[in-house]
Scaffold this active site. Structure first.
Site, PDB file in Angstrom:
ATOM      1  N   ASN A  21      74.708 -64.138  47.996  1.00  0.00           N
ATOM      2  CA  ASN A  21      74.751 -63.332  49.216  1.00  0.00           C
ATOM      3  C   ASN A  21      74.842 -61.849  48.822  1.00  0.00           C
ATOM      4  O   ASN A  21      75.800 -61.442  48.162  1.00  0.00           O
ATOM      5  CB  ASN A  21      75.976 -63.768  50.035  1.00  0.00           C
ATOM      6  N   HIS A  53      81.998 -69.632  50.921  1.00  0.00           N
ATOM      7  CA  HIS A  53      82.951 -68.670  51.472  1.00  0.00           C
ATOM      8  C   HIS A  53      84.209 -68.618  50.615  1.00  0.00           C
ATOM      9  O   HIS A  53      84.876 -69.621  50.425  1.00  0.00           O
ATOM     10  CB  HIS A  53      83.343 -68.975  52.936  1.00  0.00           C
ATOM     11  N   GLU A  90      71.692 -65.979  57.457  1.00  0.00           N
ATOM     12  CA  GLU A  90      72.840 -66.386  58.276  1.00  0.00           C
ATOM     13  C   GLU A  90      72.755 -65.612  59.581  1.00  0.00           C
ATOM     14  O   GLU A  90      72.521 -64.392  59.573  1.00  0.00           O
ATOM     15  CB  GLU A  90      74.147 -66.019  57.572  1.00  0.00           C
ATOM     16  N   ARG A 147      74.047 -59.345  61.028  1.00  0.00           N
ATOM     17  CA  ARG A 147      75.095 -59.387  62.065  1.00  0.00           C
ATOM     18  C   ARG A 147      74.651 -58.621  63.294  1.00  0.00           C
ATOM     19  O   ARG A 147      73.867 -57.671  63.209  1.00  0.00           O
ATOM     20  CB  ARG A 147      76.399 -58.793  61.520  1.00  0.00           C
ATOM     21  N   THR A 193      83.155 -63.698  58.129  1.00  0.00           N
ATOM     22  CA  THR A 193      83.131 -64.896  58.963  1.00  0.00           C
ATOM     23  C   THR A 193      84.431 -65.670  58.759  1.00  0.00           C
ATOM     24  O   THR A 193      84.761 -66.044  57.639  1.00  0.00           O
ATOM     25  CB  THR A 193      81.923 -65.781  58.568  1.00  0.00           C
ATOM     26  N   HIS A 213      76.992 -57.374  50.521  1.00  0.00           N
ATOM     27  CA  HIS A 213      77.920 -56.301  50.142  1.00  0.00           C
ATOM     28  C   HIS A 213      77.228 -55.110  49.499  1.00  0.00           C
ATOM     29  O   HIS A 213      77.781 -54.006  49.485  1.00  0.00           O
ATOM     30  CB  HIS A 213      79.041 -56.852  49.262  1.00  0.00           C
ATOM     31  N   GLU A 229      76.671 -76.385  55.828  1.00  0.00           N
ATOM     32  CA  GLU A 229      77.367 -75.614  54.794  1.00  0.00           C
ATOM     33  C   GLU A 229      78.851 -75.718  55.111  1.00  0.00           C
ATOM     34  O   GLU A 229      79.297 -75.294  56.186  1.00  0.00           O
ATOM     35  CB  GLU A 229      76.915 -74.146  54.782  1.00  0.00           C
ATOM     36  N   ARG A 235      76.340 -54.225  60.605  1.00  0.00           N
ATOM     37  CA  ARG A 235      77.261 -53.453  59.758  1.00  0.00           C
ATOM     38  C   ARG A 235      76.811 -53.374  58.305  1.00  0.00           C
ATOM     39  O   ARG A 235      77.209 -52.488  57.580  1.00  0.00           O
ATOM     40  CB  ARG A 235      78.683 -54.001  59.849  1.00  0.00           C
ATOM     41  N   HIS A 291      73.186 -61.984  55.863  1.00  0.00           N
ATOM     42  CA  HIS A 291      73.681 -62.205  57.225  1.00  0.00           C
ATOM     43  C   HIS A 291      73.299 -60.985  58.069  1.00  0.00           C
ATOM     44  O   HIS A 291      73.782 -59.884  57.812  1.00  0.00           O
ATOM     45  CB  HIS A 291      75.214 -62.361  57.162  1.00  0.00           C
TER      46      HIS A 291
HETATM   47  N1  PXP Z   1      78.486 -68.664  53.414  1.00  0.00           N
HETATM   48  C1  PXP Z   1      78.594 -68.145  54.664  1.00  0.00           C
HETATM   49  C2  PXP Z   1      78.108 -68.958  55.810  1.00  0.00           C
HETATM   50  C3  PXP Z   1      79.119 -66.851  54.866  1.00  0.00           C
HETATM   51  O1  PXP Z   1      79.207 -66.348  56.109  1.00  0.00           O
HETATM   52  C4  PXP Z   1      79.513 -66.092  53.740  1.00  0.00           C
HETATM   53  C5  PXP Z   1      80.034 -64.705  53.919  1.00  0.00           C
HETATM   54  O2  PXP Z   1      79.027 -63.888  54.395  1.00  0.00           O
HETATM   55  C6  PXP Z   1      79.377 -66.667  52.471  1.00  0.00           C
HETATM   56  C7  PXP Z   1      78.894 -67.964  52.336  1.00  0.00           C
HETATM   57  C8  PXP Z   1      79.771 -65.937  51.227  1.00  0.00           C
HETATM   58  O3  PXP Z   1      81.144 -65.704  51.240  1.00  0.00           O
HETATM   59  P1  PXP Z   1      81.807 -64.811  50.105  1.00  0.00           P
HETATM   60  O4  PXP Z   1      81.267 -63.431  50.266  1.00  0.00           O
HETATM   61  O5  PXP Z   1      83.267 -64.921  50.406  1.00  0.00           O
HETATM   62  O6  PXP Z   1      81.418 -65.424  48.803  1.00  0.00           O
END
Ligand code: PXP
Length: 247
Positions: free
Chosen positions: A9, A192, A72, A47, A103, A12, A153, A51, A45
């Site tokens: 992901n 997550h 996402e 959003r 999330t 960030h 997931e 953001r 994602h």
């Molecule tokens: N999976 C989903 C559905 C998420 O919403 C997120 C956070 O955006 C992640 C995985 C990744 O989470 P993390 O950044 O805590 O690894």
């Protein structure tokens, strides 16, 4: 050697860019580096409040991602329309609240099956595979199957925040949810809050085929670079895969 797929992901990277309103760092560049290091999927994602990831990022990623693009999104009209237009390979429906830092919980599927089924059908009609991000409980898994999703997931955030006996209990919930998903013929992913330590136990479950990890990999990338951060996570996941095979 077959191993669990890693979805990275890159939200960030966009968070850092948006903090200054600059054009860098670009999540598109980050995604390319992740793929060169062996990532199997790029996850973003989009959003409602935009953001971090912007529509521009998603549209360029659709053209540049060589592996699998996982979007996402919340089940709201605006972003569903964008998803159907852009056609990522996979769409993961997540709950979204404006005030949250990230999330916080899984999608409420139980009791909202008509609404969720409609969003699933709309995405699938556009040729997109659909995954539902759900809490680790069997009722949510069963409801996801009834909604027609091809994948779930499992939310690992509760596990990653728990300690001691509570963490063991959370891990068991993940295992039971993963088994239920596999029994129902669903592909099973998890994610997550996973990092280079707590991801190990999750990788030991044979039913889990994919992890989506963002924050821990991006944080490590600050110090070791994006490619090494991805490679080191793949190494962790591969070690667990070997252990699972010898058990
Ligand atoms: N999976 C989903 C559905 C998420 O919403 C997120 C956070 O955006 C992640 C995985 C990744 O989470 P993390 O950044 O805590 O690894």
């Amino acid at each position: 050697m077959h191993r669990i797929r890693l979805g990275v992901n890159v939200d960030h990277v966009a968070t850092l860019r948006q903090a200054r309103g600059t054009t860098y760092p670009d999540p598109v560049t980050a995604a390319a580096l992740c793929e060169l290091a062996g990532a199997d999927q790029i996850t973003v994602h989009l959003r409602e409040d935009r953001r971090h990831i912007q529509e521009r990022d998603l549209r360029i990623l659709r053209q540049t991602v060589q592996t699998v693009l996982n979007l996402e999104l919340a089940a709201n009209d605006d972003v569903l329309a964008i998803a159907c237009d852009v056609q990522p390979d996979l769409a993961t429906l997540v709950p979204e609240r404006r005030q949250e830092v990230t999330t916080e919980g899984g999608l409420a599927v139980v009791g909202r099956e008509a609404e969720v089924s409609e969003a699933v059908a709309r995405l699938q009609a556009a040729g997109i595979r659909v995954s539902l991000f759900i809490n680790p409980d069997v009722e949510s898994v069963e409801a996801s199957a009834r909604c027609g999703a091809q994948q779930i997931e499992i939310h690992t955030g509760f596990y990653s925040e728990a300690r001691g006996a509570q963490q063991t209990a959370e891990l068991k919930r993940i295992r039971l949810a993963a088994s239920a998903g596999a029994r129902l013929g669903l592909s099973v992913a998890a994610g997550h809050g996973l990092d280079y330590v707590n991801a190990r136990a999750v990788c030991a479950f044979a039913q889990i085929e994919e992890l989506n990890i963002g924050h821990a990999i991006m944080a490590r990338a600050f110090f070791v670079g994006m490619k090494d951060a991805v490679r080191e996570m793949i190494a962790v996941m591969s070690e667990e895969e070997v252990r699972r095979r010898v058990r």
